[in-house]
Write an enzyme that holds these catalytic residues in place. Sequence first.
Site, PDB file in Angstrom:
ATOM      1  N   THR A 112      -5.088 -43.831 -21.916  1.00 51.18           N
ATOM      2  CA  THR A 112      -5.118 -43.139 -23.500  1.00 51.18           C
ATOM      3  C   THR A 112      -4.114 -43.928 -23.771  1.00 51.18           C
ATOM      4  O   THR A 112      -3.949 -45.406 -23.159  1.00 51.18           O
ATOM      5  CB  THR A 112      -4.044 -42.269 -23.429  1.00 51.18           C
ATOM      6  OG1 THR A 112      -4.117 -41.063 -22.094  1.00 51.18           O
ATOM      7  CG2 THR A 112      -3.320 -41.549 -24.640  1.00 51.18           C
ATOM      8  N   SER A 172      -7.176 -36.521 -19.947  1.00 54.67           N
ATOM      9  CA  SER A 172      -6.387 -37.096 -18.805  1.00 54.67           C
ATOM     10  C   SER A 172      -4.720 -37.582 -18.931  1.00 54.67           C
ATOM     11  O   SER A 172      -4.044 -37.424 -18.205  1.00 54.67           O
ATOM     12  CB  SER A 172      -7.051 -38.589 -18.486  1.00 54.67           C
ATOM     13  OG  SER A 172      -7.291 -39.208 -19.954  1.00 54.67           O
ATOM     14  N   THR A 230      -9.010 -40.089 -22.499  1.00 55.38           N
ATOM     15  CA  THR A 230      -8.895 -39.360 -24.096  1.00 55.38           C
ATOM     16  C   THR A 230      -7.755 -38.706 -23.278  1.00 55.38           C
ATOM     17  O   THR A 230      -7.685 -37.895 -22.468  1.00 55.38           O
ATOM     18  CB  THR A 230     -10.192 -37.849 -23.865  1.00 55.38           C
ATOM     19  OG1 THR A 230     -11.507 -39.410 -24.251  1.00 55.38           O
ATOM     20  CG2 THR A 230      -9.807 -37.252 -24.820  1.00 55.38           C
ATOM     21  N   CYS A 271      -0.037 -42.243 -19.727  1.00 55.41           N
ATOM     22  CA  CYS A 271      -1.180 -42.283 -19.052  1.00 55.41           C
ATOM     23  C   CYS A 271      -2.065 -43.861 -19.564  1.00 55.41           C
ATOM     24  O   CYS A 271      -2.209 -44.079 -20.013  1.00 55.41           O
ATOM     25  CB  CYS A 271      -2.414 -41.373 -20.047  1.00 55.41           C
ATOM     26  SG  CYS A 271      -3.969 -41.008 -19.879  1.00 55.41           S
ATOM     27  N   GLY A 312     -10.903 -31.750 -31.588  1.00 56.82           N
ATOM     28  CA  GLY A 312     -11.214 -32.870 -30.618  1.00 56.82           C
ATOM     29  C   GLY A 312     -11.549 -31.934 -29.554  1.00 56.82           C
ATOM     30  O   GLY A 312     -11.975 -31.436 -29.270  1.00 56.82           O
ATOM     31  N   LYS A 343     -11.967 -39.566 -31.566  1.00 54.46           N
ATOM     32  CA  LYS A 343     -12.626 -38.202 -31.032  1.00 54.46           C
ATOM     33  C   LYS A 343     -12.497 -36.802 -31.727  1.00 54.46           C
ATOM     34  O   LYS A 343     -11.926 -35.695 -30.798  1.00 54.46           O
ATOM     35  CB  LYS A 343     -12.074 -38.499 -29.286  1.00 54.46           C
ATOM     36  CG  LYS A 343     -12.445 -39.594 -28.766  1.00 54.46           C
ATOM     37  CD  LYS A 343     -12.096 -39.733 -27.675  1.00 54.46           C
ATOM     38  CE  LYS A 343     -11.754 -41.328 -27.067  1.00 54.46           C
ATOM     39  NZ  LYS A 343     -10.526 -41.369 -25.834  1.00 54.46           N
TER      40      LYS A 343
END
Length: 185
Positions: A174, A137, A12, A171, A58, A44
């Site tokens: 993500t 993350s 996320t 990432c 969020g 999210k």
Amino acid sequence: MAQDEFPGWHGTTIIGVRKGGKVVVAGDGQVSLGQTVIKGSARKVRRLNPGGYDVVCGFAGSTADAFTLLERLESKLEATPGQLQRASVELAKDWRTDKYLQKLEAMLIVTDGSELYIITGAGDVLEPEHGIAAIGSGGNYALAAARGMFDSDRDAEAIARDAMQIAADICVYTNGNLTVESISG
């Protein structure tokens, strides 16, 4: 598998950007379990409307935990209409002191278009510097990218989208499948 060996949910990236009288909150859609992508299109970023008062949220962390916190935030907003800061502080107090809530693993970015906060389980309600908040993350990647673009002529949405793309490129937890909500102050 023992609880401490369980790989856990990862992933996320959520970013909030306030610029030009508008706040945009964007989040990716990836949910991972260990090294496996379980879902690529999770939502999210949500809009709450308790009593006609618009708030965009969020969340990063455990989905069930985040939904519990969103429900609690909504009830705090109903009790304190139009007072996002007060509702956020009340939620953070409960989160820090309630034995059940202390076990929840999530973070929130919340905004009503004029205020922008990060709410943590440590009892923090943080108003980010420079009008940019990021969690999850890939949050630090998105934050750095957005800060680098902030003084350009780009609007809040363009900054949030481009920062999320940069975070998704770096990432592994993500992805580029975004949910974007905007709200004016």
